[in-house]
Each structure stands twice: as C-alpha cells, then as structure tokens.
Design an enzyme around this catalytic site. Structure first.
Site, PDB file in Angstrom:
ATOM      1  N   ASP A   1       0.819  -1.202   0.000  1.00  0.00           N
ATOM      2  CA  ASP A   1       0.000   0.000   0.000  1.00  0.00           C
ATOM      3  C   ASP A   1       0.856   1.257   0.000  1.00  0.00           C
ATOM      4  O   ASP A   1       2.069   1.209   0.243  1.00  0.00           O
ATOM      5  CB  ASP A   1      -0.892   0.022   1.248  1.00  0.00           C
TER       6      ASP A   1
ATOM      7  N   TYR B   1       6.757 -10.148   6.738  1.00  0.00           N
ATOM      8  CA  TYR B   1       6.637  -8.709   6.949  1.00  0.00           C
ATOM      9  C   TYR B   1       7.158  -8.363   8.339  1.00  0.00           C
ATOM     10  O   TYR B   1       7.088  -9.183   9.270  1.00  0.00           O
ATOM     11  CB  TYR B   1       5.180  -8.257   6.867  1.00  0.00           C
TER      12      TYR B   1
END
EC number: 5.4.99.12
Length: 261
Positions: free
Chosen positions: A54, A112
């Site tokens: 994003d 992540y």
C-alpha cells in the site's frame, strides 16, 4: 524473448503504493519500474510483481519479473535503472530465469516486519519507518497474543475494509515480537495475507500491549469474522515487506532461526 527477475527495495513514504495508478494518483513502484525498464530495453515493458504494498509501505525484497527481447546484459540492469527511477526505488539484483517462471506461482510464504518506536518523545530521524506509540507496551503480553494468531484461521476480522474479495483462510507460520530499547518489531511469516492484515495484527497487538484488550479474547475476535470488533489499523509507515520465499528450504531456515519453529 527473455524472462528477467528483479529484486527491488523501496522507501514507500512518498509513493502511492506498488500497483500502477492513473497519472493523477502519484508515483507507484510498478509505474516507475516499467518506465525505467522501457527506457533501458528500448521497448514497452510490463512487469509482474509477487506482492502488492500500500501507499506508505516499504519493501526490502519485492520481486518482479518482465519479458524483453532487448539485449541489455542482465548484470547491468540494476546500475542502468538508477538514472531512470526515483532514488526511493532501487533494483538490488537481476537475473535471467526460465521463460515460464511466474512470481505468484512459486511462493512458499512471505515475511513482513512492523516497527514501533515506543517512547513518549518521538524520534524524528526514523519517523518515516515506524509508528510512534507513546504509552509503554507489555512485550510479553504481545508475544502471547501473537502466539494465539499462529496457525490456520479465518482472518476476516483482520481484513481491511473495502478489500477485494479473497479467501480469508490463511496460515500464519510464525509471529515474533522483539524489543531493543524503544524499538519494537513485530515480525510475521505466513502463506499469504489479506489487505491490511499485518497492519491490523500490529494494531491489535499494541492494544493488548497497552492493556486495552485481553489475550484470551483473541479467539473470540477471530470467530466473530467482523472487522468492527477490533481497533484501528496501524499506520503504513511502520510496515516493511522483508522477504518473499521461493523455496521451502529458505522458508524453513528463517522459521527455525528467527521464530524458533
């Protein structure tokens, strides 16, 4: 025709995310890479990414592929791209691969990391890469909460609003919460992630670390399959795509060394 794989790193602060957007939506990783590659290959180039990030999210190990009939030596691509893309995006490696290799068909997992700066007074030198959380965090409670999320679950509750329809059943292979002074890192490995899922995990663990929610309620949150039962989504600047695993051996190496699995 050649098929070339790139490893790409980027600071996502000033980017509108990975996926190409209309011109008035800002710079994207995909758009910048396609522009640069088209220039150095002297033909229109379309890239295919292994993962989407994003706006504001960073990456150390994004993987993209593209096909070209151009003759540029593959080892020259990282250096040649410097003149054609923003400084916030770097091609760290390039290699020629079999023509039928596709990044999204060969993924064993992704990792992540979400970074938090946990001190009352912020740190302006790293604010592009962390979430500033002023109140103290109970790291042990956050670790217990992370352990409750490990395994195969329906993660609808941790899915972002306005998500593209996707199978909400995912497997989290490991969650590690580490503190080094005021720097707290939440690392997550899974077979795949829903939109905003890691940021919602970070937000939930922070709520638990500050005593606003309880570890024993996590299973109930998951069973509710309702995004509204948890709190806010953690901001994007703390999130970084650390690695995409294309072999089971590499995935297991990381799990054993970092997640004690």
């Amino acid at each position: 025709m050649r098929n070339i794989r790139l490893i790409v790193a980027y600071d996502g602060t000033d980017l509108a995310g990975y996926q190409k957007q209309p011109d008035d939506k800002g710079l994207t990783v995909q758009g910048c890479l396609e522009y640069g590659l088209s220039r150095i290959c002297n033909e229109p180039i379309q890239i295919y990414g292994a993962s989407r990030t994003d706006a504001g999210v960073h990456a150390k190990f994004q993987v993209c592929t593209f096909r070209t009939s151009g003759s540029i030596p593959v080892e020259n691509i990282p250096r040649a791209m410097i003149a054609h893309i923003p400084e916030d995006i770097v091609v760290t490696a390039a290699e020629e691969i079999p023509i039928d290799w596709k990044p999204r068909w060969n993924i064993y997992g992704k990792e992540y990391a979400y970074t938090i700066y946990n001190r009352e007074i912020g740190n302006p030198l790293t604010k592009r890469f962390h979430w500033h959380v002023k109140k103290p965090l109970d790291i042990e409670l956050m670790r217990q909460a992370g352990a409750e999320l490990v395994g195969t679950h329906d993660f609808t509750t941790l899915q972002g609003t306005n998500s593209t329809p996707a199978n909400p059943v995912k497997t989290i292979l490991g969650i590690a919460v580490e503190a080094d002074g005021p720097n707290v890192t939440i690392s997550v490995v899974g077979d795949g992630f829903l939109y905003h899922m890691v940021r919602n995990i970070a937000g939930l663990l922070v709520d638990i670390g500050q005593g606003r929610r309880k570890v024993e309620d996590i299973r109930g949150y998951l069973e509710a399959r309702d995004r509204r039962v948890i709190g806010k989504t953690a901001p994007p600047q703390g999130l970084c795509l650390e690695e995409i695993f294309f072999t089971e051996a590499r995935l297991q190496e990381v799990l054993e060394n970092k997640y004690s699995i």
